[in-house]
Design a protein around this motif. Sequence first.
Motif, PDB file in Angstrom:
ATOM      1  N   PRO A 126      31.790  38.358  48.727  1.00 12.41           N
ATOM      2  CA  PRO A 126      32.715  38.949  47.748  1.00 12.41           C
ATOM      3  C   PRO A 126      32.134  38.912  46.340  1.00 12.41           C
ATOM      4  N   LEU A 127      32.631  39.783  45.487  1.00  8.49           N
ATOM      5  CA  LEU A 127      32.219  39.834  44.086  1.00  8.49           C
ATOM      6  C   LEU A 127      33.446  40.166  43.255  1.00  8.49           C
ATOM      7  N   SER A 128      33.755  39.309  42.288  1.00  6.61           N
ATOM      8  CA  SER A 128      34.964  39.505  41.481  1.00  6.61           C
ATOM      9  C   SER A 128      34.621  39.786  40.029  1.00  6.61           C
ATOM     10  N   ILE A 129      35.499  40.558  39.391  1.00  3.52           N
ATOM     11  CA  ILE A 129      35.397  40.868  37.966  1.00  3.52           C
ATOM     12  C   ILE A 129      36.709  40.480  37.292  1.00  3.52           C
ATOM     13  N   ILE A 130      36.616  39.807  36.148  1.00  2.00           N
ATOM     14  CA  ILE A 130      37.810  39.509  35.339  1.00  2.00           C
ATOM     15  C   ILE A 130      37.616  40.136  33.963  1.00  2.00           C
ATOM     16  N   PHE A 131      38.551  40.984  33.561  1.00  2.00           N
ATOM     17  CA  PHE A 131      38.577  41.522  32.206  1.00  2.00           C
ATOM     18  C   PHE A 131      39.638  40.766  31.400  1.00  2.00           C
ATOM     19  N   ILE A 132      39.298  40.445  30.157  1.00  2.00           N
ATOM     20  CA  ILE A 132      40.185  39.686  29.271  1.00  2.00           C
ATOM     21  C   ILE A 132      40.275  40.400  27.932  1.00  2.00           C
ATOM     22  N   ASP A 133      41.476  40.664  27.472  1.00  2.00           N
ATOM     23  CA  ASP A 133      41.661  41.329  26.186  1.00  2.00           C
ATOM     24  C   ASP A 133      42.627  40.512  25.326  1.00  2.00           C
ATOM     25  N   ILE A 134      42.232  40.263  24.054  1.00  2.00           N
ATOM     26  CA  ILE A 134      43.099  39.497  23.153  1.00  2.00           C
ATOM     27  C   ILE A 134      44.256  40.392  22.709  1.00  2.00           C
ATOM     28  N   ASP A 135      45.455  39.904  22.889  1.00  2.47           N
ATOM     29  CA  ASP A 135      46.641  40.687  22.518  1.00  2.47           C
ATOM     30  C   ASP A 135      46.788  40.785  21.000  1.00  2.47           C
ATOM     31  N   HIS A 136      47.091  42.007  20.517  1.00  2.00           N
ATOM     32  CA  HIS A 136      47.395  42.260  19.105  1.00  2.00           C
ATOM     33  C   HIS A 136      46.301  41.733  18.168  1.00  2.00           C
ATOM     34  N   PHE A 137      45.038  41.892  18.576  1.00  2.00           N
ATOM     35  CA  PHE A 137      43.957  41.340  17.753  1.00  2.00           C
ATOM     36  C   PHE A 137      43.802  42.107  16.438  1.00  2.00           C
ATOM     37  N   LYS A 138      44.117  43.396  16.443  1.00  2.00           N
ATOM     38  CA  LYS A 138      44.038  44.158  15.196  1.00  2.00           C
ATOM     39  C   LYS A 138      45.003  43.585  14.156  1.00  2.00           C
ATOM     40  N   VAL A 166      42.120  41.412  37.193  1.00  2.00           N
ATOM     41  CA  VAL A 166      41.198  40.794  38.158  1.00  2.00           C
ATOM     42  C   VAL A 166      41.045  41.720  39.363  1.00  2.00           C
ATOM     43  N   ALA A 167      39.798  42.075  39.679  1.00  2.00           N
ATOM     44  CA  ALA A 167      39.517  42.915  40.856  1.00  2.00           C
ATOM     45  C   ALA A 167      38.382  42.288  41.649  1.00  2.00           C
ATOM     46  N   THR A 168      38.440  42.442  42.966  1.00  2.00           N
ATOM     47  CA  THR A 168      37.442  41.814  43.846  1.00  2.00           C
ATOM     48  C   THR A 168      36.940  42.811  44.877  1.00  2.00           C
ATOM     49  N   GLN A 169      35.639  42.821  45.059  1.00  2.00           N
ATOM     50  CA  GLN A 169      35.023  43.599  46.129  1.00  2.00           C
ATOM     51  C   GLN A 169      34.985  42.753  47.390  1.00  2.00           C
ATOM     52  N   GLU A 170      35.866  43.079  48.325  1.00  2.00           N
ATOM     53  CA  GLU A 170      35.924  42.413  49.619  1.00  2.00           C
ATOM     54  C   GLU A 170      36.180  43.460  50.683  1.00  2.00           C
ATOM     55  N   ALA A 203      38.574  49.436  38.530  1.00  2.00           N
ATOM     56  CA  ALA A 203      39.769  48.769  39.067  1.00  2.00           C
ATOM     57  C   ALA A 203      40.186  47.610  38.172  1.00  2.00           C
ATOM     58  N   ALA A 204      39.233  46.788  37.744  1.00  2.00           N
ATOM     59  CA  ALA A 204      39.544  45.654  36.869  1.00  2.00           C
ATOM     60  C   ALA A 204      40.083  46.139  35.528  1.00  2.00           C
ATOM     61  N   ASP A 205      39.503  47.201  35.009  1.00  2.00           N
ATOM     62  CA  ASP A 205      39.949  47.753  33.732  1.00  2.00           C
ATOM     63  C   ASP A 205      41.368  48.317  33.842  1.00  2.00           C
ATOM     64  N   THR A 206      41.657  48.991  34.946  1.00  2.00           N
ATOM     65  CA  THR A 206      43.007  49.538  35.167  1.00  2.00           C
ATOM     66  C   THR A 206      44.040  48.415  35.253  1.00  2.00           C
ATOM     67  N   LEU A 207      43.680  47.338  35.941  1.00  2.00           N
ATOM     68  CA  LEU A 207      44.592  46.197  36.058  1.00  2.00           C
ATOM     69  C   LEU A 207      44.812  45.529  34.708  1.00  2.00           C
ATOM     70  N   LEU A 208      43.785  45.489  33.876  1.00  2.00           N
ATOM     71  CA  LEU A 208      43.947  44.936  32.533  1.00  2.00           C
ATOM     72  C   LEU A 208      44.977  45.741  31.743  1.00  2.00           C
ATOM     73  N   TYR A 209      44.868  47.039  31.798  1.00  2.00           N
ATOM     74  CA  TYR A 209      45.807  47.867  31.023  1.00  2.00           C
ATOM     75  C   TYR A 209      47.200  47.885  31.637  1.00  2.00           C
ATOM     76  N   GLN A 210      47.296  47.593  32.926  1.00  2.00           N
ATOM     77  CA  GLN A 210      48.625  47.376  33.507  1.00  2.00           C
ATOM     78  C   GLN A 210      49.264  46.139  32.903  1.00  2.00           C
ATOM     79  N   ALA A 211      48.475  45.095  32.753  1.00  2.00           N
ATOM     80  CA  ALA A 211      48.986  43.858  32.144  1.00  2.00           C
ATOM     81  C   ALA A 211      49.435  44.107  30.711  1.00  2.00           C
TER      82      ALA A 211
END
Length: 322
Positions: free
Chosen positions: A188-200, A286-290, A303-311
């Motif tokens: 498996p291979l996982s990706i985690i994207f993290i974005d700081i909320d309201h950083f501007k 968080v998205a994982t190739q499995e 996929a990871a980027d889409t999930l980040l923007y869902q959050a």
Amino acid sequence: MYAAMIKDNTPFQHTSGHVGFYKDSSLATMLNFINEAVMVLDINGNIEMLNSQAALLFDGKKDQLAGENLLAFLRDETGRSHSQIIHCLDKASSEIINTPPLEVTVCRLGPSHSVVSVELTLSSLPQALSADSALFLCILRDLTVHKAEYSSLKRKAETDFLTGLANRHKFADYLSQQWAKCEEDDLPLSIIFIDIDHFKRFNDDYGHIMGDRCLKRIGETLNLSLPNRNTLAARYGGEEFALILPNCSAQTAQLLAIRIKRHLAQLSAKHFALMSSVGLTVSMGVATQESHRYETSDALLHAADTLLYQAKSKGRDQICYL
């Protein structure tokens, strides 16, 4: 001094007993005027003579090296360097050789028996210098400084200056490597994207210097949160970070995301010298190739980027995963 060299008609005597001249000066005298580590080899690779720079490179003395075979000093687990040099010397029986540079590792004679990477070139000496046996000029250039400078430049080219994490270029290269490896080994291979909320808003309220301090602190926290040396943390964009997690299942990646989110939430105002009411939250995907879910690494990233923007669209300060 140079005039004296030209007038020197004394023949040199090297280990095999041949006598040779280069116009009015002996070959041995000429070698000592070359500001490189230089050896003269016979067709078997035996060291017929060498200059002081060559002895210094090998951390030994001329009389220790003269008569020895250069191949015996090579650190060559694959045998490739030996084969290349032997091939070049073998060709010399029928043609003049002038090899392109070869990078080899040689063992030194000093007490520590250290090794050094060198660039080696071989070329045939004129027949007038070789008497009845072919001789070859071997030039060795120490690559230690070059490699150190290259490694330093490479690190700078792959590192985000502000946070010290990998930059986007390194992220892309590493993802490509790990995707191929995990696909080949069916891991498996996982990706985690993290974005700081309201950083501007943070930058607008407290200034870019304080914003940079915040980014650096987050980078330090992410680096300390990495589970093993195969994991890569990168600054993906302005206030966006990303992790590559080889051989990491979806469940493990989700648990790691929860732990990282908790650590980042603990970066209270005291770390940024601000009012205690200031909080820091992040959104994560968080998205994982499995089981061959995604066809390409780009699809996994998307996929990871889409999930980040869902959050973020769900109100921020949360983790989304499949």
